[in-house]
Motif scaffolding. Structure first.
Motif, PDB file in Angstrom:
ATOM      1  N   ILE A   1       2.943  14.363 -20.598  1.00  0.00           N
ATOM      2  CA  ILE A   1       2.012  14.966 -20.250  1.00  0.00           C
ATOM      3  C   ILE A   1       0.732  14.182 -19.289  1.00  0.00           C
ATOM      4  CG2 ILE A   1       0.905  13.329 -22.461  1.00  0.00           C
ATOM      5  CD1 ILE A   1      -0.686  15.278 -23.440  1.00  0.00           C
TER       6      ILE A   1
ATOM      7  N   GLU B   1       6.829  16.767 -24.010  1.00  0.00           N
ATOM      8  CA  GLU B   1       5.537  16.942 -23.689  1.00  0.00           C
ATOM      9  C   GLU B   1       4.625  15.209 -23.651  1.00  0.00           C
ATOM     10  OE1 GLU B   1       2.854  19.420 -25.616  1.00  0.00           O
ATOM     11  OE2 GLU B   1       1.152  19.812 -24.266  1.00  0.00           O
ATOM     12  N   ASN B   2       5.223  14.384 -25.128  1.00  0.00           N
ATOM     13  CA  ASN B   2       4.942  13.103 -24.824  1.00  0.00           C
ATOM     14  C   ASN B   2       4.815  12.470 -23.385  1.00  0.00           C
ATOM     15  OD1 ASN B   2       3.493  11.833 -27.306  1.00  0.00           O
ATOM     16  ND2 ASN B   2       5.065  13.736 -28.059  1.00  0.00           N
TER      17      ASN B   2
ATOM     18  N   VAL C   1       3.793   3.182 -32.373  1.00  0.00           N
ATOM     19  CA  VAL C   1       3.909   4.082 -30.968  1.00  0.00           C
ATOM     20  C   VAL C   1       2.905   4.646 -30.430  1.00  0.00           C
ATOM     21  CG1 VAL C   1       5.205   6.128 -30.586  1.00  0.00           C
ATOM     22  CG2 VAL C   1       6.280   4.166 -32.149  1.00  0.00           C
ATOM     23  N   ASN C   2       2.243   4.246 -29.293  1.00  0.00           N
ATOM     24  CA  ASN C   2       1.533   5.600 -28.482  1.00  0.00           C
ATOM     25  C   ASN C   2       1.473   6.716 -28.085  1.00  0.00           C
ATOM     26  OD1 ASN C   2      -1.412   3.916 -29.573  1.00  0.00           O
ATOM     27  ND2 ASN C   2       0.006   1.971 -28.071  1.00  0.00           N
ATOM     28  N   LEU C   3       2.456   7.483 -28.664  1.00  0.00           N
ATOM     29  CA  LEU C   3       2.097   8.545 -28.562  1.00  0.00           C
ATOM     30  C   LEU C   3       1.859   9.663 -29.119  1.00  0.00           C
ATOM     31  CD1 LEU C   3       5.807   9.100 -27.315  1.00  0.00           C
ATOM     32  CD2 LEU C   3       4.033   8.671 -26.181  1.00  0.00           C
ATOM     33  N   CYS C   4       1.978  10.949 -28.893  1.00  0.00           N
ATOM     34  CA  CYS C   4       0.901  11.967 -30.011  1.00  0.00           C
ATOM     35  C   CYS C   4       2.232  12.672 -30.354  1.00  0.00           C
ATOM     36  CB  CYS C   4       0.162  13.288 -29.475  1.00  0.00           C
ATOM     37  SG  CYS C   4      -1.087  12.369 -28.126  1.00  0.00           S
ATOM     38  N   PRO C   5       2.259  12.498 -31.947  1.00  0.00           N
ATOM     39  CA  PRO C   5       3.427  12.683 -33.245  1.00  0.00           C
ATOM     40  C   PRO C   5       3.609  14.396 -32.903  1.00  0.00           C
ATOM     41  CG  PRO C   5       1.342  12.060 -34.058  1.00  0.00           C
ATOM     42  CD  PRO C   5       1.568  12.116 -32.947  1.00  0.00           C
ATOM     43  N   ASN C   6       2.125  15.181 -33.122  1.00  0.00           N
ATOM     44  CA  ASN C   6       2.523  17.054 -32.913  1.00  0.00           C
ATOM     45  C   ASN C   6       3.259  17.356 -31.368  1.00  0.00           C
ATOM     46  OD1 ASN C   6      -0.301  15.935 -31.595  1.00  0.00           O
ATOM     47  ND2 ASN C   6      -0.655  17.308 -32.079  1.00  0.00           N
ATOM     48  N   LEU C   7       2.921  16.504 -30.522  1.00  0.00           N
ATOM     49  CA  LEU C   7       3.239  17.476 -29.494  1.00  0.00           C
ATOM     50  C   LEU C   7       5.094  17.000 -28.960  1.00  0.00           C
ATOM     51  CD1 LEU C   7       0.845  15.703 -26.981  1.00  0.00           C
ATOM     52  CD2 LEU C   7       1.266  17.904 -28.908  1.00  0.00           C
TER      53      LEU C   7
ATOM     54  N   MET D   1      -2.618   6.408 -22.868  1.00  0.00           N
ATOM     55  CA  MET D   1      -1.572   7.703 -21.927  1.00  0.00           C
ATOM     56  C   MET D   1      -1.978   7.527 -20.672  1.00  0.00           C
ATOM     57  SD  MET D   1       1.092   9.885 -23.933  1.00  0.00           S
ATOM     58  CE  MET D   1       0.349  10.734 -25.225  1.00  0.00           C
TER      59      MET D   1
ATOM     60  N   SER E   1      -3.448   7.267 -28.655  1.00  0.00           N
ATOM     61  CA  SER E   1      -2.646   7.552 -27.583  1.00  0.00           C
ATOM     62  C   SER E   1      -3.334   8.066 -26.659  1.00  0.00           C
ATOM     63  CB  SER E   1      -1.307   7.910 -28.575  1.00  0.00           C
ATOM     64  OG  SER E   1      -0.730   7.693 -29.514  1.00  0.00           O
TER      65      SER E   1
ATOM     66  N   VAL F   1      13.141   5.930 -32.191  1.00  0.00           N
ATOM     67  CA  VAL F   1      13.086   6.635 -31.069  1.00  0.00           C
ATOM     68  C   VAL F   1      12.461   6.695 -30.351  1.00  0.00           C
ATOM     69  CG1 VAL F   1      14.223   8.887 -30.834  1.00  0.00           C
ATOM     70  CG2 VAL F   1      15.030   7.582 -32.549  1.00  0.00           C
TER      71      VAL F   1
ATOM     72  N   ASN G   1      -3.658  12.339 -31.752  1.00  0.00           N
ATOM     73  CA  ASN G   1      -4.146  10.674 -31.906  1.00  0.00           C
ATOM     74  C   ASN G   1      -4.854  10.915 -30.406  1.00  0.00           C
ATOM     75  OD1 ASN G   1      -3.849   8.113 -31.578  1.00  0.00           O
ATOM     76  ND2 ASN G   1      -2.693   7.856 -32.409  1.00  0.00           N
TER      77      ASN G   1
ATOM     78  N   MET H   1      11.933   4.389 -28.259  1.00  0.00           N
ATOM     79  CA  MET H   1      12.229   4.035 -26.900  1.00  0.00           C
ATOM     80  C   MET H   1      11.493   5.827 -25.868  1.00  0.00           C
ATOM     81  SD  MET H   1      16.573   3.527 -28.134  1.00  0.00           S
ATOM     82  CE  MET H   1      16.096   3.198 -30.092  1.00  0.00           C
TER      83      MET H   1
ATOM     84  N   ARG I   1       8.682   7.593 -21.326  1.00  0.00           N
ATOM     85  CA  ARG I   1       7.770   8.105 -20.716  1.00  0.00           C
ATOM     86  C   ARG I   1       7.079   6.233 -19.706  1.00  0.00           C
ATOM     87  NH1 ARG I   1       2.954  10.614 -20.679  1.00  0.00           N
ATOM     88  NH2 ARG I   1       1.335   9.508 -20.155  1.00  0.00           N
TER      89      ARG I   1
ATOM     90  N   SER J   1       7.235  13.894 -33.791  1.00  0.00           N
ATOM     91  CA  SER J   1       7.244  12.931 -35.593  1.00  0.00           C
ATOM     92  C   SER J   1       8.766  13.508 -36.197  1.00  0.00           C
ATOM     93  CB  SER J   1       6.139  14.300 -36.319  1.00  0.00           C
ATOM     94  OG  SER J   1       6.728  15.411 -35.417  1.00  0.00           O
TER      95      SER J   1
ATOM     96  N   TYR K   1       3.472  -0.628 -26.594  1.00  0.00           N
ATOM     97  CA  TYR K   1       2.823  -1.477 -27.874  1.00  0.00           C
ATOM     98  C   TYR K   1       3.226  -0.672 -28.564  1.00  0.00           C
ATOM     99  CZ  TYR K   1      -1.598  -1.925 -24.446  1.00  0.00           C
ATOM    100  OH  TYR K   1      -1.954  -2.141 -23.131  1.00  0.00           O
TER     101      TYR K   1
END
Lengths: 504, 334
Positions: free
Chosen positions: A102, A98-99, A88-94, B222, B218, A145, B215, A148, A153, A139, A85
């Motif tokens: 996961i 891992e993104n 960005v539907n990922l987790c910035p803290n990981l 996922m 997210s 990036v 998030n 991408m 993923r 992050s 989408y």
């Protein structure tokens, strides 16, 4: 090329709306297929059917020739359809690794094997030619990036069909090129890519094929080479003859006459990075300035900067010839500006409140809480505007939620009109409302400007912009490209040519 | 560094960025807490004779074993971006139920699993309310806090001594090694700690906890089990509170409705001072241990300095403030 995915006669209804009707869509392995259409054309509905967010009401989806039916995003993913989408539907803290991994981490006796996670992710980004340290937190990389990595993923989870929904809208030019390089690489590996974008130049750069939707129906499918950009814009907008009555053109003053005095509002080099390129625009008393352009071309952004809803990072705004420091909507309001937002539900009306309370809101806000409007004054004002705008039902104590779209729009207009603004900014006032209410709102705009109010009118419907405006500012890809005087020489073709760009 | 699409750069993937030589951003708060603990311990050693005795350090563990257990549960919750205000009340309720049932001559072997189950179910209920009814965690666990504390007073408003021999027997066990001693409670707390750290670092569930805090939208897209994870962290916190309550009843040898007043705030303070970000997604159980140790050293120092014990609160408040500011500063440098 192999047809990997075919959708035939697809129909989807929502209560009261036909979102899609009889749409065909064919996707072949190893192609980038652009799915285009104006706002509300049915692109996102089609994508949601494809990804299993909605179920189809009619038609058939075949994947590799086998009929399929998805009832959830998980199923579509398992069948080989992945979506990335706009946000960005990922987790910035990981970490990057891992993104990517996961939910699918390699385990031994329930314990995640981090070395295998890093190995797998590292091999994947290497295969896609991304130079990324997979152990770094997500992050620490730019949005481009991150996007991408989201694609990495997606193709790792399942690599047949990849849907990219507005992937380039927050990227700059060089980042777009990086993304395109990745897309070409995946295409060459045989991945079928659906590309949704409102940047037509990008479509012509990357896509092999184009499918156009309009009003929930299929307009057609073309190879990119067979459809010049101007023809594409025509297909997207559609030159349908409107059933609307013609507004009387009697004695409307010319631009030259209107612009004799000093401008009411003059923007000089006003811009905001990532939102809109610096632009100049003047609006005079009694003048209607139309903003035309495709969705996402920067129409709303222009309005928000003028109203102070976003902070400009360059240029100056003058009101009555004096520079004004725009600190926020409050500043704009004290200078007599009013802004009817395009999202009347989320940014405008308070749905739980009554018609009266919604109408009084802006005036009361301007007076401050220490000077409440008397109930009698409220009733007077509200009944006057309910009558003037013909808001139905004419019941000031009804919650706004229960009104139709057109009447809600009128309530929003009334709210700003009672503040007696000198400049009224209206963003998409006629979207999603019926023909009758549309005409009434258009008439009202014409009357207000005849009465001396300046209006900045934003609409996706060119016809409407042409009919109402004295002057038309055309936007393309977040840049104000041309300001046209609306004389007899200007018609839809002329504006469309400017919107399409390149060859006016 | 980010060089996409140019053939030949693939070999550079494994290259370590320069920033790797400095401590990673997410480790800064934990390192700051470790440094603070070291500094305060040093101040104690220099200022007061006898402070250097290792037993002083072990006493901190003995006196705070229950807080440690509760704080481990709280770490799970805060990592998802939530909060659990009910922990202190659940601790008190656990002491009350244990004391009453033991007074009625129930066997200790039945009381122990029962009270653990009660706390776990309370946590499960709050987790379900938070997730499925979309009630903010603050509100749902505040309600849980009133419920649990209220139930304590329904049971009895007086303190109930615990005289059950098994219970006091466990409480009185001292494990000696090399002239130093610890209690069973400390061993239990350390086991909980190790399990918590393992789960967070090495299981899918643990990683989902971090993803949820990073998030939630997210995490859902996922395909991660958001509902299960969210409900589970409150259930874990409920279990840890009940276990903490059992340790309190060992420590105090009584059940009392007024036990563990404000313990939820101590637990939150320990977690935050230990470097876990209140917004979720970043932090470690070992940071929480350091947080509890910092609180313990402050208490000890104030006892040694013969100050009013309320000074503990003032110091904790100031530290909490400083650490939240530190989190802001670290995050803003992105």
């Amino acid at each position: 090329m192999d047809e990997i995915l075919t959708m035939r006669g697809i129909g989807k209804r929502f209560p009261g709306v036909v979102a899609l009707d009889g749409v065909d869509f064919t996707l072949r392995a190893g192609e980038v297929h652009a799915l285009l259409g104006e706002n509300g054309a049915g692109k996102s509905t089609l994508i949601k059917l494809l990804t299993g967010v909605y179920d189809i009401d009619a038609g058939e989806i075949r994947l590799d020739g086998v009929p399929v039916r998805f009832t959830g995003p998980g199923q579509a993913q398992a069948a080989g359809i992945s979506t990335v989408y706009q946000e960005v539907n990922l987790c910035p803290n990981l970490s990057v690794a891992e993104n990517i991994m996961i939910g699918r981490e390699p385990r031994r006796f329930g314990k995640i094997s981090w070395s295998k996670v890093r190995q797998h992710a590292g091999a994947l980004v290497a295969r896609l030619d991304l130079s990324v340290d997979v152990t770094a937190p997500l992050s620490s990389y730019s949005i481009a990036v991150q996007q991408m990595i989201a694609i990495a993923r997606a193709v790792d989870v399942s690599a047949k069909v990849l849907i990219l929904d507005e992937p380039t809208s927050s990227l700059d030019a060089s980042e777009v090129q990086q993304l395109f390089a990745l897309m070409r690489r995946l295409r060459d590996d045989g991945v079928a890519i659906v590309f949704v974008s409102h940047f037509l130049d990008q479509v012509y750069e990357i896509a092999d094929r184009i499918t156009v939707l309009r009003n929930g129906g299929l307009v057609g499918e073309w190879a990119v080479a067979d459809l010049p950009q101007l023809a594409l814009v025509e297909k997207m907008i559609g030159k349908e003859l409107s059933a609307l009555e013609r507004l009387e053109e009697q004695g409307r003053p010319s631009v030259a006459a209107l612009e004799r005095g000093a401008p009411l509002v003059a923007a000089d080099g006003v811009g905001r990075a990532g939102s809109i390129t610096p632009f100049d625009l003047t609006i005079h008393k009694g003048e209607v300035v139309g903003l035309a352009g495709l969705l996402g071309s920067g129409r709303t952004e222009v309005a928000r900067l003028l109203f102070g809803a976003d902070r400009a990072d360059s240029g100056t705004i003058q009101i009555d010839g004096k520079p004004v420091a725009m600190r926020g909507p409050g500043t704009a309001m004290t200078h007599g500006m009013a802004f009817c937002s395009e999202n009347r539900r989320t940014e405008g009306l308070v749905e739980e409140l009554t018609v009266r309370e919604n109408i009084i809101l802006a005036l009361q806000a301007r007076r401050g809480w220490s000077r409440p409007l008397s109930r009698r004054r409220q009733d007077e004002l509200v009944s006057k505007y309910i009558k003037a705008l013909d808001i139905r039902p004419a019941d000031p104590d009804r919650p706004v939620r229960n009104l139709s779209g057109g009447n809600q729009q009128k309530v929003l207009l009334a709210r700003w009109l009672i503040t007696e603004p000198r400049l009224l900014i209206i963003d998409e006032p006629t979207r999603g409302i019926d023909v009758g209410a549309k005409t009434e709102i258009q008439k009202l705009v014409a009357e207000l400007s005849d009465g001396g109010m300046a209006v900045l009118f934003i609409s996706a419907e060119l016809e409407e912009v042409l009919r109402l405006s004295h002057k038309i500012a055309v936007l393309r890809e977040r840049r104000l490209v041309e300001v046209l005087e609306n004389d007899d020489a200007v018609d839809q073709d002329r504006i469309m040519a400017t919107i399409a760009g390149g060859n006016p | 560094m980010i060089d996409v699409g140019t053939p030949g750069t693939a070999t550079a993937v494994a290259r370590v960025p320069l920033s790797k030589k400095r401590p990673q951003k997410r480790h800064i708060p934990v390192l700051a807490t470790a440094a603070l603990f070291g500094l305060m311990y040093l101040v104690g050693v220099v200022s007061y004779p006898g402070f250097s005795d290792t037993q002083i350090l072990l006493n901190i563990f003995i006196d705070n074993a229950f807080l440690l257990v509760v704080a481990v549960g709280m770490t799970f919750v805060i990592l998802t971006g939530g909060i659990d205000l009910s922990v202190g009340a659940v601790v008190a309720l656990t002491t009350m139920i244990s004391a009453v049932l033991l007074r009625e001559n129930w066997p200790a072997g039945a009381v122990l699993p029962l009270v653990l189950l009660v706390g776990t179910l309370l946590g499960l209920a709050m987790g379900c309310i938070i997730h499925f009814f979309e009630v903010p965690p603050f509100i749902a666990t505040l309600a849980g806090m009133f419920l649990a504390r209220g139930l304590c007073f329904v049971i009895s408003d007086a303190s109930i001594p615990i005289t059950n021999s098994t219970w006091t027997g466990i409480a009185d066990v001292r494990i000696w090694f090399g002239g130093f001693r610890i209690t069973i409670s400390v061993v239990i707390a350390l086991v909980v700690l190790l399990i918590g750290a393992f789960v967070l670092a090495y299981t899918r569930f643990g990683r989902n906890v971090y993803a949820l805090g990073g998030n939630q939208q997210s995490a859902m897209l996922m395909g991660l089990p958001v509902a299960r994870t969210r409900v589970a962290v409150y259930t874990i916190s409920g279990f840890c509170s009940a276990l903490g309550g059992v340790l309190v009843s060992f420590y105090m040898s009584s059940g009392n409705s007024l036990h563990a007043q404000g313990m939820e705030l101590d637990a939150i303070a320990a977690v935050v001072i230990g470097g876990t970000v209140l917004a979720g997604g970043s932090g470690y159980v070992f940071g929480t241990v350091l947080g509890v140790l910092v609180l313990g050293v402050i208490q000890t120092l104030i006892t040694y300095a013969d100050l009013n014990s309320w000074w503990t609160r003032i110091f904790i408040g100031a530290l909490l403030f400083a650490f939240i500011l530190l989190q802001r500063v670290v995050n803003r440098r992105t």
